[in-house]
Design a protein around this motif. Structure first.
Motif, mmCIF file in Angstrom:
data_model
loop_
_atom_site.group_PDB
_atom_site.id
_atom_site.type_symbol
_atom_site.label_atom_id
_atom_site.label_comp_id
_atom_site.label_asym_id
_atom_site.label_seq_id
_atom_site.Cartn_x
_atom_site.Cartn_y
_atom_site.Cartn_z
ATOM 1 N N LEU A 149 3.927 2.070 -0.101
ATOM 2 C CA LEU A 149 3.820 0.675 0.315
ATOM 3 C C LEU A 149 2.417 0.110 0.080
ATOM 4 O O LEU A 149 2.295 -1.013 -0.442
ATOM 5 C CB LEU A 149 4.265 0.511 1.763
ATOM 6 C CG LEU A 149 4.726 -0.884 2.154
ATOM 7 C CD1 LEU A 149 5.772 -1.444 1.206
ATOM 8 C CD2 LEU A 149 5.263 -0.871 3.575
ATOM 9 N N PRO A 150 1.342 0.831 0.401
ATOM 10 C CA PRO A 150 0.023 0.294 0.042
ATOM 11 C C PRO A 150 -0.126 0.086 -1.466
ATOM 12 O O PRO A 150 -0.745 -0.891 -1.901
ATOM 13 C CB PRO A 150 -0.953 1.359 0.547
ATOM 14 C CG PRO A 150 -0.226 2.092 1.602
ATOM 15 C CD PRO A 150 1.227 2.056 1.192
ATOM 16 N N ALA A 151 0.445 0.978 -2.269
ATOM 17 C CA ALA A 151 0.369 0.830 -3.723
ATOM 18 C C ALA A 151 1.150 -0.395 -4.189
ATOM 19 O O ALA A 151 0.694 -1.126 -5.079
ATOM 20 C CB ALA A 151 0.888 2.089 -4.411
ATOM 21 N N ILE A 152 2.307 -0.633 -3.583
ATOM 22 C CA ILE A 152 3.076 -1.839 -3.913
ATOM 23 C C ILE A 152 2.242 -3.081 -3.601
ATOM 24 O O ILE A 152 2.227 -4.045 -4.370
ATOM 25 C CB ILE A 152 4.430 -1.859 -3.172
ATOM 26 C CG1 ILE A 152 5.359 -0.773 -3.733
ATOM 27 C CG2 ILE A 152 5.090 -3.238 -3.284
ATOM 28 C CD1 ILE A 152 6.645 -0.572 -2.933
ATOM 29 N N SER A 153 1.525 -3.060 -2.474
ATOM 30 C CA SER A 153 0.691 -4.223 -2.130
ATOM 31 C C SER A 153 -0.416 -4.414 -3.165
ATOM 32 O O SER A 153 -0.817 -5.552 -3.439
ATOM 33 C CB SER A 153 0.102 -4.087 -0.722
ATOM 34 O OG SER A 153 -1.036 -3.263 -0.703
ATOM 35 N N GLY A 154 -0.902 -3.314 -3.742
ATOM 36 C CA GLY A 154 -1.910 -3.434 -4.790
ATOM 37 C C GLY A 154 -1.387 -4.193 -5.988
ATOM 38 O O GLY A 154 -2.073 -5.062 -6.544
ATOM 39 N N LEU A 155 -0.167 -3.898 -6.358
ATOM 40 C CA LEU A 155 0.442 -4.562 -7.500
ATOM 41 C C LEU A 155 0.857 -5.993 -7.174
ATOM 42 O O LEU A 155 0.579 -6.924 -7.918
ATOM 43 C CB LEU A 155 1.655 -3.766 -7.984
ATOM 44 C CG LEU A 155 2.443 -4.399 -9.118
ATOM 45 C CD1 LEU A 155 1.584 -4.528 -10.370
ATOM 46 C CD2 LEU A 155 3.688 -3.593 -9.405
ATOM 47 N N VAL A 189 2.528 0.863 -10.092
ATOM 48 C CA VAL A 189 2.510 1.315 -8.695
ATOM 49 C C VAL A 189 2.059 2.768 -8.629
ATOM 50 O O VAL A 189 1.259 3.138 -7.766
ATOM 51 C CB VAL A 189 3.890 1.112 -8.023
ATOM 52 C CG1 VAL A 189 3.935 1.781 -6.662
ATOM 53 C CG2 VAL A 189 4.196 -0.379 -7.884
ATOM 54 N N ASN A 190 2.531 3.589 -9.543
ATOM 55 C CA ASN A 190 2.108 4.988 -9.569
ATOM 56 C C ASN A 190 0.594 5.097 -9.769
ATOM 57 O O ASN A 190 -0.058 5.950 -9.155
ATOM 58 C CB ASN A 190 2.847 5.759 -10.658
ATOM 59 C CG ASN A 190 2.537 7.227 -10.606
ATOM 60 O OD1 ASN A 190 2.907 7.926 -9.667
ATOM 61 N ND2 ASN A 190 1.819 7.709 -11.619
ATOM 62 N N HIS A 191 0.035 4.256 -10.607
ATOM 63 C CA HIS A 191 -1.416 4.250 -10.821
ATOM 64 C C HIS A 191 -2.148 4.025 -9.496
ATOM 65 O O HIS A 191 -3.104 4.741 -9.176
ATOM 66 C CB HIS A 191 -1.798 3.172 -11.833
ATOM 67 C CG HIS A 191 -3.264 2.938 -11.937
ATOM 68 N ND1 HIS A 191 -4.109 3.801 -12.597
ATOM 69 C CD2 HIS A 191 -4.041 1.953 -11.446
ATOM 70 C CE1 HIS A 191 -5.342 3.351 -12.508
ATOM 71 N NE2 HIS A 191 -5.329 2.229 -11.813
ATOM 72 N N ASP A 195 11.474 8.962 -5.858
ATOM 73 C CA ASP A 195 10.068 8.666 -6.102
ATOM 74 C C ASP A 195 9.931 7.289 -6.753
ATOM 75 O O ASP A 195 10.922 6.606 -7.017
ATOM 76 C CB ASP A 195 9.427 9.752 -6.963
ATOM 77 C CG ASP A 195 10.106 9.929 -8.313
ATOM 78 O OD1 ASP A 195 10.728 8.979 -8.826
ATOM 79 O OD2 ASP A 195 10.018 11.040 -8.868
ATOM 80 N N VAL A 196 8.689 6.909 -7.020
ATOM 81 C CA VAL A 196 8.408 5.588 -7.571
ATOM 82 C C VAL A 196 9.092 5.369 -8.916
ATOM 83 O O VAL A 196 9.504 4.258 -9.239
ATOM 84 C CB VAL A 196 6.869 5.358 -7.655
ATOM 85 C CG1 VAL A 196 6.236 6.280 -8.677
ATOM 86 C CG2 VAL A 196 6.549 3.920 -7.950
ATOM 87 N N TRP A 197 9.269 6.434 -9.687
ATOM 88 C CA TRP A 197 9.893 6.314 -11.009
ATOM 89 C C TRP A 197 11.374 5.982 -10.907
ATOM 90 O O TRP A 197 11.917 5.284 -11.770
ATOM 91 C CB TRP A 197 9.682 7.606 -11.806
ATOM 92 C CG TRP A 197 8.227 7.912 -11.932
ATOM 93 C CD1 TRP A 197 7.524 8.860 -11.233
ATOM 94 C CD2 TRP A 197 7.273 7.252 -12.754
ATOM 95 N NE1 TRP A 197 6.200 8.826 -11.581
ATOM 96 C CE2 TRP A 197 6.017 7.846 -12.520
ATOM 97 C CE3 TRP A 197 7.359 6.209 -13.672
ATOM 98 C CZ2 TRP A 197 4.860 7.435 -13.173
ATOM 99 C CZ3 TRP A 197 6.201 5.803 -14.327
ATOM 100 C CH2 TRP A 197 4.975 6.413 -14.074
#
Length: 114
Positions: free
Chosen positions: A15-21, A90-92, A72-74
Motif C-alpha cells: 500500500l505505501p508503494a501504491i501511494s508512491g505511484l 509499484v514493485n520498484h 503478489d504485485v505481479w
C-alpha cells in the motif's frame, strides 16, 4: 500500515508503494479524501488515514488475493490497474521501501546498547 496489512495478510510494503505511484507518496490527491492510493480513481473519500489503509488492505485481500488467487504485485497488477507498467513501478517502490527498512535495521543493530 504494518498492523493493518498483517491483519489482512497483505505485504505491508504494497500500500505505501501504491501511494508512491498513485500520488507521489501523498503529494497529489483530493484534499480531505485520505486517499493517496488512487482507489476508485482517487475519488473515493475515507473517514481517516486508518480507515483508508484498513479498507484498501481488506479489499486487496478479498477482491484480488482471495477472489483471483493473486499472491503478489505481479499478479495483482493486471487485475488492479489498466496500465501494463503498474506492477513494475509499484514493485520498484516496494524494493526501495524494503531497502530503506533493511538499512534502518542494520543501523539499529550496529548502535551500541548504552
Amino acid at each position: 500500515y504494518v498492523s493493518m496489512a498483517d491483519k489482512h495478510g497483505v505485504d505491508w510494503k504494497l500500500l505505501p508503494a501504491i501511494s508512491g505511484l498513485e500520488s507521489s507518496f501523498g503529494k497529489h490527491f483530493m484534499p480531505n479524501s485520505y486517499n493517496v492510493y488512487g482507489w476508485g480513481g482517487g475519488h473515493i473519500y475515507f473517514k481517516s488515514w486508518e480507515d483508508g489503509i484498513d479498507t484498501i488492505n481488506k479489499a486487496l485481500r478479498g477482491n484480488y488475493m482471495d477472489k483471483w488467487g493473486a499472491t503478489d504485485v505481479w499478479e495483482i497488477g493486471p487485475i488492479y490497474a489498466e496500465s501494463p507498467t503498474w506492477s513494475v513501478r509499484v514493485n520498484h517502490f516496494m524494493e526501495e521501501i524494503n531497502a530503506e527498512y533493511l538499512a534502518l535495521l542494520t543501523e539499529a543493530s550496529l548502535k551500541p546498547n548504552l
